[in-house]
Structures are given as C-alpha cells and as structure tokens.
Design a protein around this motif. Structure first.
Motif, short mmCIF file in Angstrom:
data_model
loop_
_atom_site.label_atom_id
_atom_site.label_comp_id
_atom_site.label_asym_id
_atom_site.label_seq_id
_atom_site.Cartn_x
_atom_site.Cartn_y
_atom_site.Cartn_z
N TRP A 71 0.83 -1.21 0.00
CA TRP A 71 0.00 0.00 0.00
C TRP A 71 0.86 1.26 0.00
N LEU A 72 1.95 1.23 0.78
CA LEU A 72 2.83 2.40 0.80
C LEU A 72 3.47 2.62 -0.56
N MET A 73 3.91 1.54 -1.20
CA MET A 73 4.49 1.68 -2.54
C MET A 73 3.45 2.18 -3.54
N ASN A 74 2.21 1.82 -3.34
CA ASN A 74 1.14 2.21 -4.25
C ASN A 74 0.95 3.72 -4.31
N VAL A 75 1.25 4.41 -3.20
CA VAL A 75 1.10 5.88 -3.19
C VAL A 75 2.44 6.59 -3.27
N SER A 76 3.56 5.82 -3.31
CA SER A 76 4.89 6.43 -3.26
C SER A 76 5.75 6.14 -4.47
N HIS A 77 5.44 5.09 -5.21
CA HIS A 77 6.28 4.72 -6.35
C HIS A 77 5.89 5.56 -7.57
N PRO A 78 6.88 6.12 -8.28
CA PRO A 78 6.54 7.02 -9.40
C PRO A 78 5.82 6.31 -10.54
N GLY A 79 5.91 4.98 -10.62
CA GLY A 79 5.23 4.26 -11.67
C GLY A 79 3.81 3.87 -11.33
N SER A 80 3.36 4.18 -10.12
CA SER A 80 2.01 3.80 -9.70
C SER A 80 0.98 4.83 -10.16
N VAL A 522 16.51 -5.80 3.40
CA VAL A 522 16.54 -4.83 2.31
C VAL A 522 15.13 -4.67 1.75
N PRO A 523 14.59 -3.45 1.73
CA PRO A 523 13.26 -3.25 1.13
C PRO A 523 13.32 -3.38 -0.39
N ASP A 524 12.20 -3.68 -0.99
CA ASP A 524 12.16 -3.90 -2.44
C ASP A 524 12.67 -2.69 -3.22
N TYR A 525 12.30 -1.49 -2.78
CA TYR A 525 12.68 -0.30 -3.55
C TYR A 525 14.20 -0.09 -3.57
N GLN A 526 14.91 -0.69 -2.61
CA GLN A 526 16.36 -0.49 -2.49
C GLN A 526 17.15 -1.68 -3.02
N ALA A 527 16.47 -2.79 -3.30
CA ALA A 527 17.14 -4.06 -3.60
C ALA A 527 18.12 -3.96 -4.76
N PHE A 528 17.69 -3.35 -5.87
CA PHE A 528 18.57 -3.29 -7.04
C PHE A 528 19.82 -2.47 -6.75
N GLY A 614 5.37 13.03 0.27
CA GLY A 614 5.24 11.85 1.12
C GLY A 614 6.53 11.06 1.17
N PHE A 615 6.42 9.74 1.28
CA PHE A 615 7.60 8.88 1.38
C PHE A 615 8.37 8.95 0.07
N ILE A 616 9.59 9.48 0.14
CA ILE A 616 10.31 9.90 -1.07
C ILE A 616 11.23 8.82 -1.63
N ASN A 617 11.57 7.81 -0.85
CA ASN A 617 12.62 6.87 -1.26
C ASN A 617 12.36 6.16 -2.59
N PRO A 618 11.15 5.65 -2.85
CA PRO A 618 10.94 4.95 -4.12
C PRO A 618 11.25 5.81 -5.34
N VAL A 619 10.92 7.09 -5.27
CA VAL A 619 11.22 7.98 -6.39
C VAL A 619 12.73 8.17 -6.53
N LEU A 620 13.42 8.37 -5.41
CA LEU A 620 14.86 8.61 -5.45
C LEU A 620 15.61 7.41 -6.02
N TYR A 621 15.22 6.20 -5.60
CA TYR A 621 15.92 5.01 -6.07
C TYR A 621 15.59 4.70 -7.54
N GLN A 622 14.42 5.14 -8.01
CA GLN A 622 14.08 4.99 -9.42
C GLN A 622 14.76 6.05 -10.28
N HIS A 623 15.08 7.20 -9.66
CA HIS A 623 15.65 8.32 -10.42
C HIS A 623 16.87 8.90 -9.70
N PRO A 624 17.93 8.11 -9.57
CA PRO A 624 19.12 8.63 -8.89
C PRO A 624 19.79 9.77 -9.64
N GLU A 625 19.40 9.98 -10.91
CA GLU A 625 20.01 11.05 -11.70
C GLU A 625 19.66 12.44 -11.18
#
Length: 671
Positions: A71-80, A522-528, A614-625
């Motif tokens: 649920w958290l990823m659903n509102v925090s991941h840029p691809g959602s 390791v959370p999924d958003y950080q795994a790669f 909101g929770f910013i990590n999923p966006v940052l790990y998807q877009h480290p640029e």
C-alpha cells in the motif's frame, strides 16, 4: 524507603492463601523470558484490593499488516497510477484495526468473567480498557502480580498469565502483564528522589553524540562570499552547492506546509538565531522563530547560556532555505526526561509519535501495547515539580504531523530491543501512507557507535562488528549522511564523504554513519541499488546474514536494509551557539538541509494544486540522476576504513546530495 505494613501483610496473606490453579480451558499467553527486568527489583505481592487500569490489546489485522508495504508503494512509487493519493489518518486507523471477530470474542469473554463491568473500546479500535482490582485481574488471567521498584518508580507485573483458548488468537497483549505498568498508589512502597543535575550544558541523546563544534577561524566578509566555503559553510555556500535561491521574503506560502523539526533535551536561543540572521541572511528579520508544539512539557526557547548546539544548528540551517515558509518545533519531553536524568529511560521518539498520532498511544505490535513501561518517560512526571517536571497526562494526538519532519537524534540498534524498533517502524510506515516525509541524520561514528555501546569501542561482539543506527534501519524513513567541501576545493566541484579524524579539527572523530541493519531486511525499492553495489564494489570484509553476528565471523549484515539513502553537507557548518560564531560537523546538519529542500518542493506542488511528496525513497531510487553522486571518501570505524563512497548507491553517502533543479523538475512532473 517506607513500607505500609498493613498493605504488606495483606499482600502476604493473599499470596499464601491463594493456590493458583489454571483451568484446562485456559492456555498460557505470555511468560517472562528472562528472570528480572533490568534495574527493576521484584518486591511484595500486590495487595488484592489495589485498582489497576487493564488494557487488552486486540490482535492486529493480519491482512493489513501483510499488505502495508504494498500500500505504501502504491502511493509512493513514481510508476504507480495512485502516486500521491495519500490516506487520511482515519483511513489508516480503520484499515489496521483488529477484526470485528476479535473484538466480539474478547468482549464476550469479559462480559462473562466481569459482568456489569464498563468496557471501553479505544478510538483506534486496538484496545479494550477497564479498571479492575488486582484480585479480579488475577482471577481473570490466572496470574500472580508483584510490585517492582526502581528508585521512586513503581510497576506492577506478573511472570506469566493465561487466557481462554477460545480468545487466545484474538489477543495480542494484556497490561499489566509480563510487561508491567507504572502505577502510583498509597498501597505501594515509595521513596522520593530528586536529580542532582541542573540541566545545563549540551545534551547527548543516548547513543548519538551531539554535533562536533569548534570556534570559527575564518568569518566570511560578505554574506554571499563563496571562496571560504572549504572552511566555513554558510547559507550562500549551500545555495551554490545545491543550485537554489532564497525565496522572495514576501512570497505567498501555504499555511499548511511548515517544516517540522524534532528536538529533545536540547534547546534553541532566539538571540543565537538573530545573530545568525544578522550576519548571514539579512533578508530574514530578527525575531523569526519556529512555532512551538510543546510535547509533554518540552520548553523553548531558552536563555542564551543554556542553548544547545543541536537546536541552534537545525533552525539556522532550515529557516534560510525555506523562509518565508515556517518551521514547527516539536520540543519533546520535560527537563527530567529530555536531559536523561533517569539513566534507565533510554527509549526515544515514542512520546513524540504519541503526540502526532493519538492512535499510537494505544497501538499494539510485537508484544508491546503503548509506550514501553521501562524505556519510555512516565507522565505525570513523579521526579520533578513544575515547571521542569510535566504534571499533565501523556499527550496523545494533540498535534498534526507536518508534511516534512527532520530528526537529528538517534541511537544504535544495539541500544534498544528489536520489538521496540519494529513497533516504531510500523508507525513510520503509517505516517508515510499519510503523505509525511521523515528525514533522519544517519549518525556521526562511521560504521561503529559511541564507546561503550555494544563494546568498549562502540562496535559489536568483540569490538569488530559494525554497529547500525536507530531509527535509521527502518525502511520507511529517509536517512541522510554527511558530505564535506575539503580544503582547497570549491562549491563547484564534487563533494566528498565527511571524515574527520579525532583532533582534526574536532575533539572527537567524525564520519558519516552507514552500513546495514541487523533487524530489517533490504526493502524492495532499495534491492537493485544494494545488489549493484555488492556486484560492482564488493566490500573486502567477511559478512553474515539475517543479523546473526554472534554466530559468525562476519562484520556486517549482507541482507540488511542499507543506510543511508542520501546525503548533504555536514561539516564546517557556520552556527551561532551561546552567543559565539562556531563551526559544527555532523549529519545533524545534513538532515535539516535535505528536509528543507523537500519542503520547498512541496510548496511548489501545493501551489500547482498537487499534494505533498510523502515517502520519497521509491522515487529517489528509481531516479538517482536527480542527485549528485558522491564517489570519494570512507566512513571508518571498528578498526577498519569502513565502506567506500563509489559510483551509485553506497553505505556512506547513499545516492548522493540534492540537485534542486532536477529534483523540482521531476517531482513537479509527477501527479
């Protein structure tokens, strides 16, 4: 110490008279795993007529717990497609509430065992509450309750208790139980105590050292001077490093986008803030200050002679970045607990979380309901009279969380039980669901901890195993490491990881804390990012898995959550403290810098009709640029050079430092 003789005799007779026989219909629910409770001393059996507040924590909604991360990823991941559609607090409470079946089953048991007793169902739906005498409680759960004492503090608990087999699956935890409750009664033994400290001086919160500080040796002649940024970091240096400009002083701002800053046991001085504004940010008028949200007796500001290096630093960094946006000070705990005058109360953040989320006051998770009876403060404070001792009830849900919260305090994972940290981590996840961004300083001791925490040198096992930090290991926070402009470098060149040996220039060594959690995976958003780090830059140390460092020769947990996530400048920071210009070093500076820039981005999104990040990590790990990658430096400790800052994510500076224009552009493009 005085004994109330009649109560003592009554308790003794009660203990001898009762032969505790557990009926076949009941099952053991909890049993104390260790004999003793730290510094608490077991005394007499509690008198049968003593009334106690009973709380039954209902079993959490298991489906909700299993889905929470998704649920958290659903509102925090840029691809959602649901990015940014954050939940209300009511949504969170209703979703995570125990099932109706659990509530009905336990209420039916209580109605049979205690007919005509008024039972309250708490607002967050997690507890059933009522008062009972000790005799009624012992008959209810087939247990024997004893007093435990630690100085002038009294607690009631039992070694084990039982519940009917028909309700066991519906109950998480009962208090008083194996974990006791603090209690004051004329029938309990008591002695008075007063602290022998005056509360002055810099505070060191548990396992996290205060920021390093030294007198400034080179003061810029002009506010916009940049050629001394390798010696002293001013607001102008930060603007150049991260490519942003101050907002116009008359800019229109949202009234609901204040930057929240947590403080405890450290206090700012308005005189110090004014000196900083006068000398470095003349566009900010003297008298500008944070809005005070006082939690459980927290007081601020203080006279200049009692100001602390942490609070002065936080606001002198944050306010120039966001002004005329506002800051909110969550000053937490009264003087007695804030300054840790009770060495046994080593918990942190629970009273703060209680104040911004009333449901947390009664939240049951990992065998703990509400605040910890040993590790957390007790209010009304029995130790000090007002104003230094807060005499009100613990504050629950009295303030709303701000969109962004900066925290520059913490401990080592080793300092607190895993269940304590896991329960808090669940709360950070729920705040993320509500659109709250939380930034936490990663720590200042490299891969180790402070001396005496885990071992003589602050490392684990035999003084060689790396020691992760708390609350940083929780995956639902954003951890901020520290960088530095080294001598001879400019703000237009890449920064390096902050690393200052003892005596150069500060008294204690300082390097940006980082590593891998022993509690959280390791959370999924950080795994790669973590997998890539190990594949391309494998550290030269043996490792272990699943946090099992005591049964391994490894030095770090290979499958633990990586720390930190990002970084910002944290060395040679200009600060006015106790009336004097100084420079400070610590990730305590890095967290409010990053948090303030995200507050700026939230302001832009709100102006465009969008919600907070909101929770910013999923966006940052998807877009480290959108960050400045840091590829130089280490964070030594535990007899090693620590980890290296390398291309991509690393456990020294994370993904890197802010590039404000790139961050703003990306987040404005998201819904």
């Amino acid at each position: 110490m005085h004994f109330l003789f009649l109560s003592f005799i009554a308790a003794a007779v009660w203990g001898f008279a009762q032969a505790r026989v557990v009926p076949a219909s009941h099952l053991l629910h909890e049993k104390r795993e260790h004999a003793g409770t730290g510094n608490w001393v077991k005394r007499a059996r509690t008198a049968p007529h003593v009334k106690v507040p009973v709380r039954i924590g209902l079993r959490q909604n298991q489906y909700a717990l299993s889905q929470a991360q998704q649920w958290l990823m659903n509102v925090s991941h840029p691809g959602s497609e649901n990015y940014g559609q954050h939940w209300t607090q009511e949504d969170v409470i209703n979703t995570f509430a125990p099932s109706d079946d659990s509530t009905v089953a336990v209420k039916e048991w209580l109605a049979t065992a205690l007919p005509s007793r008024e039972i309250t169902h708490t607002k967050n739906k997690a507890w059933l509450a009522f008062d009972a005498t000790v005799q009624e409680l012992e008959n209810l759960v087939h247990a024997e309750y004893y007093e435990h004492h630690n100085g002038d503090r009294a607690m009631i608990s039992c070694e084990k208790y039982h519940v009917p087999a028909s309700v066991k699956e519906h109950i998480d935890y009962i208090t008083p139980g194996v974990k006791g409750v603090h209690f004051e009664s004329k029938d309990l033994k008591k002695r008075s105590r007063r602290p022998n400290q005056d509360g002055s001086g810099y505070a060191s919160r548990n396992g996290r050292q205060p920021p390093q500080i030294r007198p400034a040796i080179n003061t810029p002649l002009q506010q916009d001077q940049l050629d001394t940024c390798d010696q002293i970091i001013t607001p102008a240096c930060l603007q150049a490093l991260y490519d942003f400009e101050p907002l116009p002083p008359n800019a229109t701002i949202s009234p609901n986008n204040s930057l929240g800053v947590f403080e405890e046991g450290d206090y700012y001085s308005q005189a110090d803030l004014d000196s900083f504004f006068t000398n470095f940010t003349s566009y900010i008028p003297n008298g500008t200050h944070p809005v005070l949200d006082s939690i459980d007796g927290g007081m601020a500001p203080v006279v200049i002679s009692l100001s602390g290096g942490e609070s002065d630093l936080d606001f002198q960094l944050a306010i120039p970045v966001i002004y005329p946006q506002t800051t909110t000070l969550f000053q937490t705990d009264d003087t007695y607990y804030g300054l840790q005058l009770d060495p046994n109360v080593t918990g942190i953040f629970n009273t703060f979380l209680d104040a911004i989320d009333g449901s947390y006051c009664t939240y049951s998770a990992y065998g703990e309901t509400g605040d910890d009876p040993i590790l957390d403060p007790v209010y009304p404070d029995p130790n000090l009279p007002p104003p230094n001792g807060y005499q009100g009830q613990r504050q629950c849900g009295v303030y709303a969380p701000t969109n962004v919260i900066s925290i520059s305090y913490g401990e080592q994972e080793e300092d607190l039980p895993a269940y304590y940290q896991q329960r808090q981590c669940n709360e950070f996840l729920k705040l993320g669901l509500q659109g709250v961004s939380i930034f936490v300083a990663s720590g200042d001791t490299g891969v180790g901890g402070l001396a005496g925490h885990g071992s003589a040198n602050g490392c684990l096992r035999n003084g060689t195993v790396f020691s992760p930090t708390h609350p940083n290991s929780c995956p639902w926070l954003t951890n901020v490491g520290a960088t530095k402009v080294y001598p001879g470098r400019t703000v237009y060149e890449p920064e390096s990881a902050a690393n200052d040996p003892a005596g150069h220039p500060y008294h204690n060594a300082f390097s940006s804390s980082g590593g891998f959690s022993n509690i959280f995976t390791v959370p999924d958003y950080q795994a790669f990012a973590v997998q890539t780090y190990f594949a391309d830059h494998n550290p030269p140390y043996p490792y272990y898995n699943d946090g099992q460092y005591n049964t391994s020769d490894g030095l770090y947990n290979r499958n633990g959550r990586g720390i930190p996530d990002v970084a910002a400048n944290g060395d040679n920071i200009a600060v006015y403290a106790r009336g004097r210009l100084a420079t400070q070093g610590g990730t305590s500076a890095s967290a409010p810098i990053f948090a303030a820039l995200v507050t700026r981005i939230n302001e832009e999104r709100i102006s465009a009709g969008k919600g907070p990040i909101g929770f910013i990590n999923p966006v940052l790990y998807q877009h480290p640029e959108i960050l400045n990658d840091i590829v130089n430096g280490t964070n030594p400790g535990c007899g090693t050079s620590g980890f290296d800052a390398v291309p991509g994510w690393d456990p020294v500076t994370g993904l890197g430092t802010p590039n404000y224009p790139k961050m703003l552009s990306l987040f404005m493009s998201l819904p």
